[in-house]
Design an enzyme around this catalytic site. Structure first.
Site, PDB file in Angstrom:
ATOM      1  N   PHE A 151      -0.712  34.361  99.859  1.00  0.00           N
ATOM      2  CA  PHE A 151      -1.702  35.264 100.469  1.00  0.00           C
ATOM      3  C   PHE A 151      -1.618  36.681  99.917  1.00  0.00           C
ATOM      4  O   PHE A 151      -2.248  37.585 100.463  1.00  0.00           O
ATOM      5  CB  PHE A 151      -1.501  35.292 101.990  1.00  0.00           C
ATOM      6  CG  PHE A 151      -1.669  33.942 102.634  1.00  0.00           C
ATOM      7  CD1 PHE A 151      -2.933  33.497 103.019  1.00  0.00           C
ATOM      8  CD2 PHE A 151      -0.588  33.103 102.818  1.00  0.00           C
ATOM      9  CE1 PHE A 151      -3.099  32.241 103.595  1.00  0.00           C
ATOM     10  CE2 PHE A 151      -0.745  31.846 103.394  1.00  0.00           C
ATOM     11  CZ  PHE A 151      -2.007  31.418 103.787  1.00  0.00           C
ATOM     12  N   LYS A 203      -5.287  28.403 103.824  1.00  0.00           N
ATOM     13  CA  LYS A 203      -5.561  29.355 102.728  1.00  0.00           C
ATOM     14  C   LYS A 203      -7.064  29.534 102.516  1.00  0.00           C
ATOM     15  O   LYS A 203      -7.578  30.648 102.437  1.00  0.00           O
ATOM     16  CB  LYS A 203      -4.879  28.848 101.446  1.00  0.00           C
ATOM     17  CG  LYS A 203      -5.225  29.636 100.198  1.00  0.00           C
ATOM     18  CD  LYS A 203      -4.738  31.065 100.260  1.00  0.00           C
ATOM     19  CE  LYS A 203      -5.345  31.900  99.143  1.00  0.00           C
ATOM     20  NZ  LYS A 203      -4.989  33.306  99.215  1.00  0.00           N
ATOM     21  N   CYS A 259     -10.196  35.590  93.742  1.00  0.00           N
ATOM     22  CA  CYS A 259      -9.981  34.690  94.877  1.00  0.00           C
ATOM     23  C   CYS A 259     -11.206  34.492  95.765  1.00  0.00           C
ATOM     24  O   CYS A 259     -11.657  33.358  95.937  1.00  0.00           O
ATOM     25  CB  CYS A 259      -8.818  35.194  95.721  1.00  0.00           C
ATOM     26  SG  CYS A 259      -7.248  34.964  94.884  1.00  0.00           S
TER      27      CYS A 259
HETATM   28  N1  LIG Z   1      -4.554  36.480  92.006  1.00  0.00           N
HETATM   29  C1  LIG Z   1      -4.455  36.510  93.326  1.00  0.00           C
HETATM   30  O1  LIG Z   1      -4.586  37.565  93.962  1.00  0.00           O
HETATM   31  C2  LIG Z   1      -4.135  35.258  94.088  1.00  0.00           C
HETATM   32  C3  LIG Z   1      -3.722  35.355  95.430  1.00  0.00           C
HETATM   33  C4  LIG Z   1      -3.413  34.181  96.121  1.00  0.00           C
HETATM   34  C5  LIG Z   1      -3.559  32.950  95.499  1.00  0.00           C
HETATM   35  N2  LIG Z   1      -3.993  32.890  94.201  1.00  0.00           N
HETATM   36  C6  LIG Z   1      -4.103  31.573  93.566  1.00  0.00           C
HETATM   37  O2  LIG Z   1      -2.963  31.403  92.736  1.00  0.00           O
HETATM   38  C7  LIG Z   1      -3.307  30.655  91.558  1.00  0.00           C
HETATM   39  C8  LIG Z   1      -2.962  31.461  90.313  1.00  0.00           C
HETATM   40  O3  LIG Z   1      -3.756  32.618  90.296  1.00  0.00           O
HETATM   41  P1  LIG Z   1      -3.455  33.821  89.298  1.00  0.00           P
HETATM   42  O4  LIG Z   1      -4.395  34.915  89.639  1.00  0.00           O
HETATM   43  O5  LIG Z   1      -1.989  34.101  89.278  1.00  0.00           O
HETATM   44  O6  LIG Z   1      -3.876  33.140  87.912  1.00  0.00           O
HETATM   45  P2  LIG Z   1      -3.605  33.648  86.435  1.00  0.00           P
HETATM   46  O7  LIG Z   1      -4.734  33.174  85.623  1.00  0.00           O
HETATM   47  O8  LIG Z   1      -3.269  35.107  86.459  1.00  0.00           O
HETATM   48  O9  LIG Z   1      -2.257  32.868  86.002  1.00  0.00           O
HETATM   49  C9  LIG Z   1      -2.199  31.508  85.752  1.00  0.00           C
HETATM   50  C10 LIG Z   1      -1.121  31.266  84.715  1.00  0.00           C
HETATM   51  O10 LIG Z   1      -0.891  29.879  84.579  1.00  0.00           O
HETATM   52  C11 LIG Z   1      -0.665  29.592  83.215  1.00  0.00           C
HETATM   53  N3  LIG Z   1      -0.883  28.156  82.979  1.00  0.00           N
HETATM   54  C12 LIG Z   1      -2.057  27.472  82.911  1.00  0.00           C
HETATM   55  N4  LIG Z   1      -1.826  26.164  82.728  1.00  0.00           N
HETATM   56  C13 LIG Z   1      -0.478  26.003  82.708  1.00  0.00           C
HETATM   57  C14 LIG Z   1       0.379  24.888  82.568  1.00  0.00           C
HETATM   58  N5  LIG Z   1      -0.108  23.650  82.438  1.00  0.00           N
HETATM   59  N6  LIG Z   1       1.719  25.102  82.569  1.00  0.00           N
HETATM   60  C15 LIG Z   1       2.220  26.331  82.710  1.00  0.00           C
HETATM   61  N7  LIG Z   1       1.454  27.431  82.855  1.00  0.00           N
HETATM   62  C16 LIG Z   1       0.122  27.275  82.856  1.00  0.00           C
HETATM   63  C17 LIG Z   1      -1.631  30.512  82.496  1.00  0.00           C
HETATM   64  O11 LIG Z   1      -1.276  30.686  81.131  1.00  0.00           O
HETATM   65  C18 LIG Z   1      -1.491  31.782  83.325  1.00  0.00           C
HETATM   66  O12 LIG Z   1      -0.454  32.615  82.829  1.00  0.00           O
HETATM   67  C19 LIG Z   1      -4.796  30.355  91.708  1.00  0.00           C
HETATM   68  O13 LIG Z   1      -4.955  29.087  92.292  1.00  0.00           O
HETATM   69  C20 LIG Z   1      -5.287  31.428  92.648  1.00  0.00           C
HETATM   70  O14 LIG Z   1      -6.423  31.027  93.365  1.00  0.00           O
HETATM   71  C21 LIG Z   1      -4.268  34.015  93.477  1.00  0.00           C
END
Ligand SMILES: NC(=O)c1ccc[n+]([C@@H]2O[C@H](COP(=O)([O-])OP(=O)(O)OC[C@H]3O[C@@H](n4cnc5c(N)ncnc54)[C@H](O)[C@@H]3O)[C@@H](O)[C@H]2O)c1
Length: 428
Positions: A151, A203, A259
């Site tokens: 979150f 979520k 998000c």
């Molecule tokens: N950004 C936010 O504020 C936030 C908050 C809560 C939840 N989320 C959720 O968390 C998840 C990640 O979001 P994010 O913003 O950190 O994404 P992001 O795009 O910043 O990071 C994702 C990472 O995963 C890596 N990746 C992709 N495929 C992979 C694999 N097979 N093996 C290893 N690494 C791999 C990518 O290279 C990247 O570095 C999403 O589902 C998002 O909805 C995001």
């Protein structure tokens, strides 16, 4: 000194993964980080942080000895039982969540009876059940599974990780759920331990509710503009009612980010896929799209045609204190302005590099005073604190026109009008 805390792995080192890794390292765990992005892992290995997030570089710096980075899964599997999955789940063309990165992780893990996947990525309800079916089909039925949605808010992610409003753990009441709960125990946060499907829904429902609140107050703002009420007064009066609360009652030019848009759309599609028409969310999405475009109407009101007009955009990131440009309102705004024939010059303190790749035809300035040079109007799109500190009399001298549109109701209208401008906020 060897750590007494459980070592963990984090797969995907983006905004959520890197913050989660740094946060658990801060609590004393050794953290084995895995990412498919070779450049990202190279940067992290050299102590560089690929994203802007307040306090993150310091937190990673303090815990460098406990944080290990690799493109390979093997070291993580060797050292950790709990594999936190924080890969991206972006929207597909249809608005459903794209789970291909999640499935790539599921396919890559080996047969094991001592490991667990801990899902931090935001996934549709039913994903945990589907993954467990796939694991069974792949001959890995003893790989445990926990849903542990995240979150945190970009811009205060490290703080949010270390002081969460609650921790949600969805599991089957097995060793893996217990181990995840134990990891979070030092944070002393309220715990919601539940089943996997409910954790997944918490979520999505939480983000959809926050987005609904924003679209609601944006519609109230639009009605205020028509009727002479001041939405800030209205929001204050509403928010003091503890059943409503003051948060997320800030009208503006629409929500963006990685998000809200995708999670609202994913929940709407999830409902639709199971035969339920989630009407409220359809409206939330539509209101948000229209809200981004209402600013154009304000410009027309004062400037007439926008053909050949110079418009300055201050702030591009979807919110302050981040460099994240995903679904930022500035993208829609810049596109609409250019389509109406305006010339757009923009400035963002942090997000310029990410913005340059996305905003074709936009000129970029090195500072706010440079962005406004010769502008007919200036729009504050992202409420970076430095814009409140601007010398607005100096801005007036540099601009050709006298219109400030405050897309976040963030500036002091008295200061802006005293500097000789016409001030246009949202809903006031
Ligand atoms: N950004 C936010 O504020 C936030 C908050 C809560 C939840 N989320 C959720 O968390 C998840 C990640 O979001 P994010 O913003 O950190 O994404 P992001 O795009 O910043 O990071 C994702 C990472 O995963 C890596 N990746 C992709 N495929 C992979 C694999 N097979 N093996 C290893 N690494 C791999 C990518 O290279 C990247 O570095 C999403 O589902 C998002 O909805 C995001």
């Amino acid at each position: 000194m060897a750590s007494e805390r459980e070592p963990i792995a984090v797969i995907g080192t983006g905004y959520v993964g890197l913050v989660t890794a740094a946060g658990f390292a801060e609590l004393g765990s050794d953290v084995w980080c895995v990412d498919v992005d070779v450049d990202k892992v190279a940067l992290l290995t050299h102590g560089e942080i690929p994203i802007y997030e307040p306090g993150l570089a310091e937190c990673v710096g303090r815990n460098r000895g406990r944080m290990h980075f690799s493109n390979e899964l093997a070291p993580a599997l060797e050292h950790a039982r709990l594999l936190f999955v924080a890969v991206g789940t972006p929207p597909t063309y249809s608005g459903d969540a794209d789970l291909s990165a999640v499935h790539a992780v599921v396919d890559a893990i080996p047969r094991s009876d001592r490991h667990a996947l801990v899902m931090k990525s935001t996934v549709p309800v039913g994903t945990g059940a589907a993954i467990r079916r796939i694991l069974a089909q792949q001959g890995k039925p003893r790989f445990a599974y926990v849903s542990c949605p995240e979150f945190l808010k970009e811009g205060s992610a490290v703080e949010d990780f270390l002081a969460p409003d609650r921790v949600v753990v969805g599991d089957d009441g097995d060793w893996a759920g217990d181990a995840v709960v134990a990891l979070y125990t030092p944070l002393d946060a309220p715990l919601v331990r539940t089943d996997i499907a409910s954790a997944e829904m918490i979520k999505l429902a939480a983000n959809a509710f926050l987005a609904t609140k924003i679209s609601f107050i944006n519609e109230i703002a639009n009605v205020c503009e028509e009727t002479g009420a001041d939405v800030l007064e209205v929001a204050r009066g509403m928010g003091l009612d503890h059943r409503i609360g003051e948060h997320f009652l800030k009208p503006g030019i629409g929500f963006g980010g990685s998000c809200f848009p995708k999670d609202v759309s994913a929940l709407k599609q999830l409902a639709g896929n199971s035969g339920y028409h989630f009407q409220l969310l359809t409206a939330v999405i539509e209101v948000n799209e229209l809200q981004k475009r209402r600013v154009i109407g304000k410009l027309h009101k004062h400037l007439g045609s926008l053909v050949g007009k110079k418009i300055a955009l201050l702030g591009l990131a979807f919110k302050p204190n981040t460099d994240d440009m995903r679904e930022a309102s500035s993208l829609v705004l810049a596109g609409r302005l250019q389509a109406d024939g305006a010339r757009v010059r923009a400035y963002d303190p942090i997000a310029e590099d990410a913005a340059r790749e996305l905003m074709v035809g936009v000129e970029f300035a090195d500072c706010a005073q440079d962005a406004v040079l010769g502008a007919d109007a200036c729009i504050v799109v992202t409420e970076w604190p430095e814009f409140a500190e601007l010398d607005w009399r100096a801005v007036a001298e540099r601009m050709a026109g006298r219109l400030i549109v405050d897309g976040r109701n963030f500036l002091d209208p008295g200061v802006i009008t005293a500097a000789g401008f016409t001030y246009e906020g949202i809903g006031r």
